[in-house]
Design a protein around this motif. Structure first.
Motif, short mmCIF file in Angstrom:
data_model
loop_
_atom_site.label_atom_id
_atom_site.label_comp_id
_atom_site.label_asym_id
_atom_site.label_seq_id
_atom_site.Cartn_x
_atom_site.Cartn_y
_atom_site.Cartn_z
N ILE A 1 -1.43 3.61 7.92
CA ILE A 1 -0.80 2.43 8.53
C ILE A 1 -0.50 2.65 10.02
O ILE A 1 -0.08 1.71 10.70
N LEU A 2 -0.74 3.84 10.53
CA LEU A 2 -0.41 4.14 11.93
C LEU A 2 -1.14 3.23 12.91
O LEU A 2 -0.62 2.92 13.98
N VAL A 3 -2.30 2.76 12.54
CA VAL A 3 -3.10 1.92 13.42
C VAL A 3 -2.37 0.63 13.80
O VAL A 3 -2.68 0.00 14.81
N HIS A 4 -1.36 0.25 13.00
CA HIS A 4 -0.64 -1.00 13.24
C HIS A 4 0.74 -0.79 13.87
O HIS A 4 1.51 -1.75 13.97
N ALA A 5 1.03 0.42 14.30
CA ALA A 5 2.36 0.69 14.87
C ALA A 5 2.63 -0.10 16.14
O ALA A 5 3.79 -0.37 16.47
N ASP A 6 1.59 -0.49 16.85
CA ASP A 6 1.75 -1.25 18.09
C ASP A 6 1.21 -2.68 17.95
O ASP A 6 0.83 -3.31 18.95
N HIS A 7 1.22 -3.19 16.74
CA HIS A 7 0.71 -4.53 16.48
C HIS A 7 1.52 -5.57 17.26
O HIS A 7 2.72 -5.40 17.50
N ALA B 1 4.61 7.63 16.85
CA ALA B 1 4.69 6.21 16.49
C ALA B 1 6.14 5.79 16.26
O ALA B 1 6.57 4.73 16.72
N LEU B 2 6.89 6.62 15.55
CA LEU B 2 8.29 6.29 15.31
C LEU B 2 9.11 6.30 16.59
O LEU B 2 10.02 5.48 16.77
N MET B 3 8.80 7.19 17.51
CA MET B 3 9.52 7.19 18.78
C MET B 3 9.22 5.93 19.58
O MET B 3 10.10 5.37 20.24
N ARG B 4 7.98 5.44 19.49
CA ARG B 4 7.66 4.17 20.17
C ARG B 4 8.38 3.01 19.48
O ARG B 4 8.92 2.12 20.14
N VAL C 1 4.88 -7.04 11.44
CA VAL C 1 3.97 -5.94 11.13
C VAL C 1 4.56 -4.63 11.64
O VAL C 1 4.57 -3.62 10.93
N ARG C 2 5.04 -4.63 12.87
CA ARG C 2 5.64 -3.39 13.41
C ARG C 2 6.83 -2.95 12.57
O ARG C 2 7.02 -1.75 12.31
N ARG C 3 7.63 -3.91 12.15
CA ARG C 3 8.79 -3.52 11.33
C ARG C 3 8.35 -2.93 10.00
O ARG C 3 8.97 -1.98 9.50
N SER C 4 7.29 -3.47 9.40
CA SER C 4 6.79 -2.90 8.15
C SER C 4 6.31 -1.47 8.34
O SER C 4 6.54 -0.61 7.50
N VAL C 5 5.66 -1.22 9.47
CA VAL C 5 5.22 0.15 9.77
C VAL C 5 6.44 1.07 9.89
O VAL C 5 6.48 2.16 9.31
N ALA C 6 7.44 0.63 10.65
CA ALA C 6 8.64 1.45 10.83
C ALA C 6 9.33 1.72 9.49
O ALA C 6 9.83 2.82 9.25
N ALA C 7 9.35 0.72 8.64
CA ALA C 7 10.04 0.87 7.35
C ALA C 7 9.32 1.84 6.41
O ALA C 7 9.95 2.44 5.54
N ASN C 8 8.01 2.00 6.60
CA ASN C 8 7.23 2.77 5.64
C ASN C 8 6.73 4.11 6.15
O ASN C 8 6.06 4.84 5.41
N PHE D 1 0.83 -1.21 0.00
CA PHE D 1 0.00 0.00 0.00
C PHE D 1 0.86 1.26 0.00
O PHE D 1 0.61 2.19 -0.77
N THR D 2 1.87 1.30 0.84
CA THR D 2 2.71 2.50 0.91
C THR D 2 3.53 2.69 -0.34
O THR D 2 3.98 3.80 -0.64
N GLY D 3 3.72 1.61 -1.12
CA GLY D 3 4.41 1.76 -2.40
C GLY D 3 3.54 2.38 -3.47
O GLY D 3 4.04 3.04 -4.38
#
Length: 394
Positions: A257-263, A293-296, A268-275, A245-247
């Motif tokens: 995708i922020l909703v999944h930052a604490d998955h 989200a990135l600080m978490r 999943v968390r790594r994908s959020v961080a990467a994107n 999606f982010t691509g």
């Protein structure tokens, strides 16, 4: 050539030591029988990066080894995908009647179902070899056939899966996109859906499209993937949906995708961080949520996720006391790469703590092959540009 220490380093899997010793090897030594012995040892041990280095420096990958084995056929028979690619990396004219590519293809095809010795690689990838070599030779297989090869193991981390997805991704056409979307819509098979979503993700790179153009199906893909961010239950599939999606989406839409930052799932968390990126394309109302989200994620228990999140701070001009506190806390991180990114983020904001940490890290670098050497070179360049332009974080 100091062959004995190189062979010992290969046996223990220490590529850095091998490369350090190779730095002092002359062209004459690389044309010797010792170099061929080293190539054979690296191939047997599955050290494909060493094999690639030797082949790039003209060690002949077509010369039989001391035991009479043909290197290319040996690797193809055992399904050693990455070793074979390295051996073939300097091969010319793959379309000739008896090219190494054709011989390797026939060998891999014959090896399927045989009792070939796979002790050198416990996860033989004959199908990946066949898929890649057919593509080189201009043989185009339908998507269903490539998917069937990937699903023999049904492991997204297996080379058979990677090769099939990769070759479909190269096509980057509407026909392949329509096929992948149709398969992904069918919930009867999780493995098929995972494969189709991976294909959609690779298609998003637009590998056959001019770099300044979007794939023709960009908006269709984003519209198909957006609802899956809310409904996908399989963690692996969800991580792929986030990547895909982010691509395809516009940068300001990434906040979905922020909703999944604490998955709960680390992938999943790594994908959020990467994107996630801190950019001006994100509206001022959403920016605090992205930053939070990135600080978490920078405190994530998985080292690679922490490193990814910390790296995003080196790409941003945002500067707050809270952000500096997060980076400062990771100057003593147990993960080396995370320490580098934390130090870089502070240094790029003119913080002496970061500069001092970078100096300490730099003092432990032996040569250009040492872990972190390449990243430190990048950071040094970024600091130089900042100093010359006066572009300071604020």
């Amino acid at each position: 050539m100091h062959l004995s220490p190189m062979l010992a380093a290969i046996e223990r899997g220490d590529d850095d030591a091998v490369f350090e010793l190779l730095d002092g090897v002359t062209a004459d030594e690389l044309a010797s029988d010792d170099a061929l012995t080293l190539l054979a040892a690296a191939a047997h041990a599955g050290r494909h990066e060493v094999v690639d280095w030797l082949v790039q420096w003209d060690v002949d990958a077509t010369r039989p080894w001391a035991d009479g084995a043909d290197p290319v056929m040996w690797a193809a028979e055992r399904g050693m995908y990455w070793v074979l690619l390295a051996l073939l990396s300097r091969s010319r004219d793959p379309l000739s009647a008896d090219s190494p590519h054709r011989r390797a293809l026939r060998t891999a095809q014959d090896a399927i179902g045989s009792k070939a010795d796979t002790r050198a690689d416990p996860r033989p990838a004959h199908l990946a070899i066949i898929t890649d070599l057919e593509a080189v030779l201009g043989i185009r297989r339908p998507p269903d056939e490539l998917m069937a090869r990937a699903l023999v193991n049904a492991d997204p981390h297996h080379d058979d899966w990677f090769a099939s997805v990769h070759q479909l991704g190269f096509r980057a056409d509407q026909e392949t996109f329509d096929w992948a979307r149709t398969v992904a819509e069918n919930i009867s098979s999780l493995s098929r859906r995972r494969f189709a979503l991976s294909t959609l993700n690779f298609l998003g790179f637009g590998l056959d499209v001019h770099k300044d153009e979007e794939p023709p199906f960009t908006r269709e893909a984003a519209e198909f993937l957006r609802p899956l961010l809310d409904t996908e239950q399989d963690p692996h599939a969800l991580a792929t949906v986030i990547d895909a999606f982010t691509g395809y989406c516009h940068r300001e839409e990434v906040t979905a995708i922020l909703v999944h930052a604490d998955h709960a799932d680390p992938y999943v968390r790594r994908s959020v961080a990467a994107n996630l990126y801190i950019t001006t394309a994100i509206g001022p109302a959403e920016l605090p949520d992205v930053l939070a989200a990135l600080m978490r994620l920078a405190t994530d228990p998985v080292p690679e996720t922490r490193t990814t999140a910390l790296h995003k701070f080196t790409l941003s001009a945002v500067d707050t006391p809270e952000l500096r506190a997060v980076m400062a806390a990771h100057l003593a991180d147990s993960h080396f790469d995370a320490r580098i990114e934390a130090a870089a983020g502070l240094a790029l904001r003119g913080d002496e703590r970061g500069l001092a940490a970078l100096d300490a890290i730099r003092s432990g670098i032996k040569n250009h092959r040492s872990p972190g050497a390449g990243r430190l070179t990048d950071i040094r360049h970024m600091l130089k540009v900042r100093a010359e332009t006066g572009d300071q974080c604020h």
